[in-house]
Design an enzyme around this catalytic site. Sequence first.
Site, PDB file in Angstrom:
ATOM      1  N   GLU A 161     -57.604  34.134  -0.854  1.00 30.24           N
ATOM      2  CA  GLU A 161     -57.212  32.887  -1.529  1.00 30.24           C
ATOM      3  C   GLU A 161     -56.032  32.214  -0.843  1.00 30.24           C
ATOM      4  O   GLU A 161     -55.979  30.986  -0.723  1.00 30.24           O
ATOM      5  CB  GLU A 161     -56.873  33.185  -3.001  1.00 30.24           C
ATOM      6  CG  GLU A 161     -56.497  31.978  -3.836  1.00 30.24           C
ATOM      7  CD  GLU A 161     -57.643  30.982  -3.988  1.00 30.24           C
ATOM      8  OE1 GLU A 161     -57.599  29.962  -3.281  1.00 30.24           O
ATOM      9  OE2 GLU A 161     -58.563  31.223  -4.797  1.00 30.24           O
ATOM     10  N   GLY A 220     -45.423  28.315   1.848  1.00 29.79           N
ATOM     11  CA  GLY A 220     -44.157  28.758   1.274  1.00 29.79           C
ATOM     12  C   GLY A 220     -44.306  30.105   0.601  1.00 29.79           C
ATOM     13  O   GLY A 220     -45.406  30.516   0.236  1.00 29.79           O
ATOM     14  N   GLY A 264     -36.831  23.337   9.474  1.00 30.89           N
ATOM     15  CA  GLY A 264     -37.740  24.439   9.173  1.00 30.89           C
ATOM     16  C   GLY A 264     -39.089  24.026   8.607  1.00 30.89           C
ATOM     17  O   GLY A 264     -39.852  24.872   8.149  1.00 30.89           O
ATOM     18  N   LYS A 322     -58.679  26.496   8.319  1.00 25.37           N
ATOM     19  CA  LYS A 322     -58.881  26.362   6.868  1.00 25.37           C
ATOM     20  C   LYS A 322     -60.184  25.627   6.560  1.00 25.37           C
ATOM     21  O   LYS A 322     -60.893  25.972   5.609  1.00 25.37           O
ATOM     22  CB  LYS A 322     -57.688  25.627   6.251  1.00 25.37           C
ATOM     23  CG  LYS A 322     -56.390  26.440   6.356  1.00 25.37           C
ATOM     24  CD  LYS A 322     -55.171  25.574   6.102  1.00 25.37           C
ATOM     25  CE  LYS A 322     -53.880  26.395   6.136  1.00 25.37           C
ATOM     26  NZ  LYS A 322     -52.683  25.514   6.144  1.00 25.37           N
TER      27      LYS A 322
END
Lengths: 434, 434
Positions: B132, B305, B190, B208
Site C-alpha cells: 500500500e 513522508g 529537503g 507507481k
Amino acid sequence: MTSKSIKIAIAGLGTVGAGVIKILEGSKQVLGHRGGSVAEVVAVSARDRSRDRGVDLSAYEWCDNPVDLAGLDTVDLVVELIGGSDGPALALARETLKRGKAFVTANKALIAMHGRELAELAEANDAHLRFEAAVAGGIPIVKALREGLAANTISGVYGILNGTCNYILTRMEREGLGFDEVLQDAQRIGYAEADPTFDIDGIDTAHKTAILAAIAFGQAPTLDGMPIEGIRNIAPVDIDQARDLGYRIKLLGVANRTENGIETRVHPAMVPVSEPLAQVHEATNAVVVQGDYVGQTVYVGAGAGEGPTASAVVADIVDVLRGSGGPVFGVPVAELQTPVTEEVSGNPGTYYIRLSVKDEPGVMATITSILGKEQVSINSLIQRGCAVNEGVYIVMTTHETSESAVKAALSHLTEADCVLETPTMLRIQVAGTQ
Amino acid sequence: MTSKSIKIAIAGLGTVGAGVIKILEGSKQVLGHRGGSVAEVVAVSARDRSRDRGVDLSAYEWCDNPVDLAGLDTVDLVVELIGGSDGPALALARETLKRGKAFVTANKALIAMHGRELAELAEANDAHLRFEAAVAGGIPIVKALREGLAANTISGVYGILNGTCNYILTRMEREGLGFDEVLQDAQRIGYAEADPTFDIDGIDTAHKTAILAAIAFGQAPTLDGMPIEGIRNIAPVDIDQARDLGYRIKLLGVANRTENGIETRVHPAMVPVSEPLAQVHEATNAVVVQGDYVGQTVYVGAGAGEGPTASAVVADIVDVLRGSGGPVFGVPVAELQTPVTEEVSGNPGTYYIRLSVKDEPGVMATITSILGKEQVSINSLIQRGCAVNEGVYIVMTTHETSESAVKAALSHLTEADCVLETPTMLRIQVAGTQ
C-alpha cells in the site's frame, strides 16, 4: 477459478438490487478471481414478482417474505436492499446474523439506529456484517476508515454526504434561484424524493455521520444528542454573501474527537472555496478524514444511484468471499465507546450571521452591543440591499468564538425591536479545525 | 485482546521504519482489536546499529544482513523499507516469500520491476505480499482499487503521484519562478533529493503508474513501452499560458484500457482548473479512478513522508493480521494479462504547443501549413511577448487529434528556419477522456 462458492439471497429488487445481480452475473469470473471463491445468486425477494427489472430471475428461488431468505439452507449471505430502520429490514438482519450468515446492506438508517445490536449479533454468531453502500455510495470510505487508515487515531471526519442537498445548493449558487424553486425542479427530475424531509432536513446525513463516527472512533452509532440542521433556511442572499466572502455553502456531517468525547453534528456551513469540499458539486459526495499519522485524506465520488451503490454492495460481497474479517466498527462490541449525547465543547470556531433589520439610526449600535455582551467579536460586517419590509441585511463574520455564545447573542437579537426576521447563522468550516 | 500474535521484522530503520515501530508499539491494543491478533516487533536490521532513531531497539533481535530476517524462526512477517529495485530488498523479498512468510513493503521500484515474480512466489507459498505504501503514501489507493472497487471494470486510472514534482510546479505557478530556481530551493529545504532525477524525470511516477495499472487491470507491472517524460522542460511561459487558458500544469501518471490493451504513460499535462486534480497543490498526491459502475472516484492525501508512509505500512500489517487474502494484483498470476509494450492508439486528445519563432512576415503561414499537412487543426492561437533571440512565442491549442500527428508536426516545425527552439508540447487532460 476456485470451486468454493458462496450462495447469495437478495431482498429488495429496485434498481440497486437489479444492479447487484447484473454485476454478480456479468463478472462472475473476475469476481471469483478477486474473492477466491464464486458468488452465486440463489434466491430473491421483492414486493412485486411480475415487474420487469431487466434481469432474469427465473433461476432464483422466490420468497414473498424477505425474512424467509435467511432461513434457506442454500443461502450463505443475504443482501438487504429493502430500506427503513425497522420492519422487515431489521427482522431480516437479525434472522440472518443469528444464523451465522453474512449480512450485506446499503441501509444507513438500519445501521445508524441498530448498529450496536447487529454488531453484537454478528460477533456472537461469527457472521460478517457489512455496509459500505450505506455511506457515500460507491466511495469505499467505510473500508478506508476501517482498514486503510487502521494505523491512525482519527481526530475528525466530515463530509458532504447527501447528494440531494448538494445538488440543490449547487443549483442555487449557479443559477441564483431560491430553495423552494430548486427543490421543486429537483423533485420533477428525480433528484429529490416526493417527500424530501429525510434529505433536506439532514436526517439522511445524520445517519451517515453516525456510521462514520462509529467506525472512525470505535463507538456505537447513534443519533442521540446530535444537533441536526438541514438546508431549508438557506436563502439566495446567504449564497451570494458566501461567494463574496470566498466561501461556498455545503451541508456537512461532522464527527470530531474532543476533550469531552466524540461530538457529531449536521448543519450547513461556509466552506472556503480553496478547500476540497468546496469543489464538490451537484450530487457528488466527499469525505475528509484527519488522522494522526496519515494527515488529511479526501475521498470523492458519486454518493448514490444504481451503479455506485451496487458497486459498494458487491465490494462487500467480495470481501466476504475473501474472508476478510475484523470487528464491525473496528473494535469488538464490548470495547465500543459510549457516545457523548450532550454537546459540551461549545463548538469553537468562526461564524457567519445574517440579520434582517430596520433601516434606521441606532440599529447598528443595538446589534453590536448585544454581540459584545455575549463576547462575540465581529471580524467583518457588511450592510447590503433591501430585505423584507423595507429593512436591510446585515451580514457579519465573527472572530473565533463558541456556538453557544453566538446562539445566546442571536436569541437576544431575535427579541430586539430592530430585527425583522429570525437571524441566520452558519458555521465557517476550515480544514484542520474542528 | 486476543492471544494470537504475529511477529514482525523490520528491514531499514529510516524515519519510516522508526515511524512503523512507534505506531506498532504505541497502538498495540487498538491494532490488536482491528486486526484480531497482536503485531509484535521482534527483529530489525539497518546499516548503522548505533544511530539514535528515537525508538528503543534493545528488545529486538538485530541482524546486520537484512536477508537474515526472513530466516528467523521467530518472524512471521517482514517489513522491507530498504529501497531499490534490486540488491538486498529483492533478496529479502524472495527469501521471505519462499518461506511462506508475509512481506510488506513501501518499495515502488521493487514492485514495479519484480512484481510478477514476487506475486508468483507469494501465490506458490501462500504468503501475503502487500505494498500500500508504494503508491501515493498514506492514501489507501491500492486497497480501494483491489477491494473497494472490486465490482468494477476499470477504464482508466491517473493521478499526481510524485510530491516533489507537484511541489515544484505549484511554486513555479504561485511565485512565477523558473524550474531550476525552484528545484534548488526544494533541494535546500529537503523537498527534493540531491539527485532529483528519479522524481523530476518521471521515473518515480512511472513505477507507481505501473503498480496502479497492474492492480486496476490485472496485468503484470512493467515500465516496458511506457513513454516517460518529466517536468524539466516546463517553462514559466507554459505555466502562464496554462493559467490564461484555464489550466494548471501537473505531472500525471496515466493508465488506460484501450481497444489495443492497457496503455500507460507519464507526462506533464494541462489540467482544467475546474478538475479535482488542478486543486491538488504542493506535495499532495491524488488519484482519479474511472469504473463502469461506480463512475469517477478521487482520492487525495499526502504522498510521502514518515507519517503517511508508516500509516500505509501498518494498514498492510493489520490486513495480514485480519487474514485478508486475495491475489496480489487482483487476479491469480496465471491470469495476469501481458502488458502492451507498444503504444498504438496514437493517444487521441487535444494538445498545447508552444513555439519560439522569428518575429518576421510569413512565419505564421509556414507554421499553419506544417500543422495542416499533419492534419493538426488549431483551436486557439496566441502570439505573445519576447522569446529568445528577439523572437516571439506562439502558443496554440489543437482540436482533437493524435499525439503521433502532433509529434510529426513538431518534428517538421523543429526543422523550419523560423523556429528558434525545440517546441514544447503538453497534453490537455480532461476527466472522462483518456
